[in-house]
Design an enzyme around this catalytic site. Structure first.
Site, PDB file in Angstrom:
ATOM      1  N   HIS A 238       0.911  -1.226   0.141  1.00  0.00           N
ATOM      2  CA  HIS A 238      -0.047  -0.015   0.197  1.00  0.00           C
ATOM      3  C   HIS A 238       1.080   1.534   0.047  1.00  0.00           C
ATOM      4  O   HIS A 238       0.670   2.098  -0.720  1.00  0.00           O
ATOM      5  CB  HIS A 238      -0.794   0.099   1.117  1.00  0.00           C
ATOM      6  CG  HIS A 238      -1.931  -1.082   1.499  1.00  0.00           C
ATOM      7  ND1 HIS A 238      -2.888  -1.390   0.735  1.00  0.00           N
ATOM      8  CD2 HIS A 238      -1.670  -2.182   2.546  1.00  0.00           C
ATOM      9  CE1 HIS A 238      -3.404  -2.467   1.225  1.00  0.00           C
ATOM     10  NE2 HIS A 238      -2.708  -2.896   2.082  1.00  0.00           N
TER      11      HIS A 238
HETATM   12  O1  RIB Z   1      -4.862   0.331   4.726  1.00  0.00           O
HETATM   13  C1  RIB Z   1      -3.391   0.239   4.490  1.00  0.00           C
HETATM   14  C2  RIB Z   1      -2.792   1.293   5.326  1.00  0.00           C
HETATM   15  O2  RIB Z   1      -3.038   0.854   6.606  1.00  0.00           O
HETATM   16  C3  RIB Z   1      -1.314   1.152   5.071  1.00  0.00           C
HETATM   17  O3  RIB Z   1      -0.824   2.294   5.304  1.00  0.00           O
HETATM   18  C4  RIB Z   1      -1.152   0.196   6.327  1.00  0.00           C
HETATM   19  O4  RIB Z   1       0.627   0.478   6.894  1.00  0.00           O
HETATM   20  C5  RIB Z   1      -1.898   0.706   7.380  1.00  0.00           C
HETATM   21  O5  RIB Z   1      -1.290   2.054   7.956  1.00  0.00           O
END
Ligand code: RIB
Ligand code: CA
Length: 308
Positions: A238
């Site tokens: 992500h």
């Molecule tokens: O939903 C994904 C996000 O939430 C990413 O940034 C992960 O590190 C968590 O913080």
């Protein structure tokens, strides 16, 4: 090549760790500071993890500053942690010698924004950015670009409606999306296209570097979580997808949109309602639509290979 000055606002976090190492290894970026926030784990741990990662990357020049301990609306409710109890997959670490800045995260952000044109990549809950806007009205007009990992067009992760970073502080997200800085955001439907697989973990192990070994070790429990919840060991990167946007702004296909953040709702709190109608094509808020995963994986491999 002119380098983009960057502040990384983060809640490390295993995927944050890959994003931070990717940014530190990329000559296109000049990482000025890493500012931490409560998210995946408490800010005491996200700050320790940021110090661990800067030390691992041998980058004592990068400022680490501790940020907000809780969301604007107060402490987070219980949620299923996916990054281990320490936030980085529960490996053994030496105590880092790199310390935190004497100023808190918001003050470091203000200091740096007022001295240089820069971009912010926000890969955790948006509390620090919201407090920055509250404490320093108008500062949003001095920031070149904000790239956010957050939101979801269709299905969330921490709830069916909401993605974690927005869900963790919807009031902050609402303020950040309403500000005047140009925003590019990477929702789950984009970041689910950015993955690393077992072959990449093997590649990292075979680098023979501490960065390669520790990154693979951090990703192992994260891969097991993905296998259990999504039916594949391919791990969603992500946060690295948000950094990718700053490294190569041509790589991710984007579209102008308008975004509304749900702050009410019994089951929909933290949802992002994204209006993609053509009337918003010229909006300064842009959403990531598609990326080429093979190109992404090659970039991550090549950049993480740069650490000795
Ligand atoms: O939903 C994904 C996000 O939430 C990413 O940034 C992960 O590190 C968590 O913080
Ligand atoms: Ca994160």
């Amino acid at each position: 090549m002119s380098r983009t000055k960057v502040i990384i606002d983060t809640d490390p976090g295993v995927d944050d760790a890959v994003a931070i190492l990717l940014a530190l290894a990329s000559d296109e970026l000049e990482v000025l500071a890493i500012t931490t926030v409560t998210g995946n784990v408490d800010v005491a741990l996200t700050t320790l993890n940021a110090r661990r990662l800067v030390q691992l990357a041998k980058r004592p020049d990068v400022i680490v500053a501790r940020g907000c301990a809780q969301a604007l609306a107060g402490p987070l409710g219980e949620f299923e942690g996916v990054h281990g109890s320490d936030g980085l997959g529960d490996l053994e670490w030496d105590e880092p010698t790199i310390d935190v800045d004497h100023d808190d995260a918001v003050e470091v952000m203000r200091r740096l924004i007022e001295s240089d044109p820069l971009s912010i990549v926000a890969i955790g809950p948006l509390t620090n950015l919201a407090v920055l806007l509250e404490r320093h009205p108008g500062i949003d007009r001095r920031v070149e670009k904000v790239v956010i990992m957050g939101g979801a067009s269709f299905e969330g992760n921490v709830t069916p409606a909401a993605e974690f970073n927005i869900w963790a502080d919807p009031e902050a997200a609402q303020k950040v999306f309403a500000a005047h800085w140009p925003i590019t955001f990477m929702p789950l439907d984009l970041t689910h296209q950015a993955t690393l697989g077992d072959a990449d973990l093997q590649f990292l192990r075979e680098l023979g570097s501490e960065v390669g070994r520790r990154t693979a070790d951090m990703l192992e429990p994260y891969a097991a979580f993905h296998d259990q919840w999504y039916g594949s060991r391919d791990v969603y990167m992500h946060d690295a997808a948000a950094v990718y946007e700053l490294i190569d702004p041509t790589a991710i296909v984007k579209q102008g949109v308008r975004v509304a953040v749900e702050t009410g709702g019994q089951h929909s709190r933290g949802a992002t309602h994204i209006d993609r109608r053509r009337g918003h094509a010229a909006s300064s808020t842009r959403v990531g639509l598609t990326l080429d995963n093979a190109r992404f994986r090659e970039l991550v491999r090549e950049r993480l290979s740069r650490f000795d």
